[in-house]
Design a protein around this motif. Structure first.
Motif, mmCIF file in Angstrom:
data_model
loop_
_atom_site.group_PDB
_atom_site.id
_atom_site.type_symbol
_atom_site.label_atom_id
_atom_site.label_comp_id
_atom_site.label_asym_id
_atom_site.label_seq_id
_atom_site.Cartn_x
_atom_site.Cartn_y
_atom_site.Cartn_z
ATOM 1 N N MET A 1 0.763 -1.173 0.112
ATOM 2 C CA MET A 1 0.048 0.087 -0.174
ATOM 3 C C MET A 1 0.845 1.333 0.045
ATOM 4 O O MET A 1 0.544 2.326 -0.661
ATOM 5 C CB MET A 1 -0.776 -0.136 1.147
ATOM 6 N N TYR B 1 -5.024 -0.910 -5.722
ATOM 7 C CA TYR B 1 -4.613 0.215 -5.073
ATOM 8 C C TYR B 1 -4.143 1.484 -5.978
ATOM 9 O O TYR B 1 -4.413 2.500 -5.844
ATOM 10 C CB TYR B 1 -3.193 -0.021 -4.385
ATOM 11 N N TYR C 1 -7.708 1.375 1.178
ATOM 12 C CA TYR C 1 -6.648 2.266 0.486
ATOM 13 C C TYR C 1 -7.035 3.999 0.921
ATOM 14 O O TYR C 1 -6.096 4.725 1.332
ATOM 15 C CB TYR C 1 -6.443 2.245 -0.662
#
Length: 358
Positions: A106, A126, A197
């Motif tokens: 991430m 992401y 996210y």
């Protein structure tokens, strides 16, 4: 490159053709010499090997169904489940746990979005979420700026070739991510990945604003409240079907709001088309909504006394015993999911417990 004849034999039109095999060897370096101007080697990068040939299907030499399916199959066999086709992200459910959603991964996509790396990271949920977030922030910046400043920002954006920027002076603030697919494709999980996210980006915005995050604070952050909606919605709206053990039997539209600084301030969730008939009828191999199994599997003695359940089990209720199916094939515990749902339904705000009744 090997090419063999697979159409000879039998009684058809090609029955008289003798089997053959052609072996074609290509020397990439020789093919790229100046005197071979008619030879085009597409998407060749000796320093970068991409599974399936391309990360974006638009880069395929022949863009047709066999080539697309072949590239996707090669990537899937190599545990590469994400592939781009222009602005669209194709995700193929691996039906197993994969190390694609760690904090480290991430952080890599966050840094790429902020710093604008020349070599973009491989396609990922992401990446799609980050592109939408950056486009929103550019739109906010353009909207707040004056006329001359707005044109200067647009010029700077074009000069840096930020993906998602436009040649127009206006960049829309509102962004949309559509998650679609057939049953079992992974829509529910993908939605949770995107929300996670956004929650991470919101925490980063808080840190930059000098807002300290105290992990011992009883107050539940807005980001966590948004994430906590998932186990509640899944308990009351998801069920086991023939193809999918956690199939969403409804549609949902999630509206997420951010401040000009990029902090998540809230969300609203609209649900529609709930499969109400499942309440009274389930076909063989399927279950009713998760919440019934979760509660009966995890009910304490006090709860059983309070709701007059006694020693009754799932088999004793017509609401859930029609199909003869009571378990889940994905190894998810109904007891664990019930605990997660109850934790999500109880939020501590200002040292008071707020119960959400459905």
């Amino acid at each position: 490159m090997h090419r063999s004849n697979e159409i000879s034999g039998g009684d058809g039109y090609y029955a008289d053709i003798e089997p053959f095999e052609i072996v074609l060897t290509i020397d990439i370096e020789s093919a790229e010499r100046d005197e071979l101007v008619d030879v085009k080697i597409r998407d060749h990068d000796s320093t970068k090997q991409v599974v399936g040939g391309v990360d974006d299907l638009i880069g395929l030499t022949h863009l047709h169904e066999p080539a697309i399916l072949h590239a996707l199959r090669l990537r899937y066999d190599s545990d590469v489940i994400y592939t781009s086709t222009g602005p669209i992200l194709i995700a193929i459910n691996p039906f197993k746990s994969m190390p694609l959603y760690t904090d480290e991964v991430m952080e890599q996509y966050r840094l790429q979005g902020e710093l604008g790396f020349v070599d973009r990271l491989p396609p990922h949920a992401y990446l799609t979420a980050d592109d939408a977030y950056r486009a929103m922030m550019r739109g906010i910046e353009m909207n707040l700026a004056g006329g001359a400043a707005r044109r200067e920002i647009a010029k700077r954006r074009r000069a840096t070739e930020v993906k998602g920027s436009s040649d127009d002076d206006e960049t829309p603030m509102n962004q949309s991510i559509l998650v679609s697919g057939e049953s079992g494709a992974g829509k529910t999980v993908t939605t949770k990945i995107v929300l996670n996210y956004f929650a991470m980006l919101s925490k980063i915005a808080d840190q930059r604003a000098g807002i300290e995050i105290n992990p011992d604070d009883d107050q539940v952050r807005v980001e966590q409240q948004v994430l906590d909606s998932n186990p509640i919605l899944e308990a009351f709206g998801n069920a086991r079907t023939i193809r999918n053990d956690n199939s969403s039997r409804f549609g949902k539209y999630i509206d997420i709001r951010f401040t000009p600084a990029g902090k998540l301030t809230g969300a609203s969730i609209d649900t529609y088309l709930l499969e109400k008939v499942r309440l009274i009828h389930q076909t063989e191999g399927e279950r009713n909504f998760h919440v019934f199994y979760q509660f009966l599997e995890s009910a304490s003695e006090d709860e059983r006394d309070e709701y007059f359940l006694g020693d009754m089990q799932l088999e004793d209720f017509a609401l859930v015993n029609q199909s003869g199916t009571y378990d889940r094939r994905d190894m998810v515990s109904d007891v664990d999911m019930h605990t997660e749902m109850m934790d999500a339904m109880v939020s501590r705000l200002n040292n008071f417990k707020l119960f959400v009744y459905l």
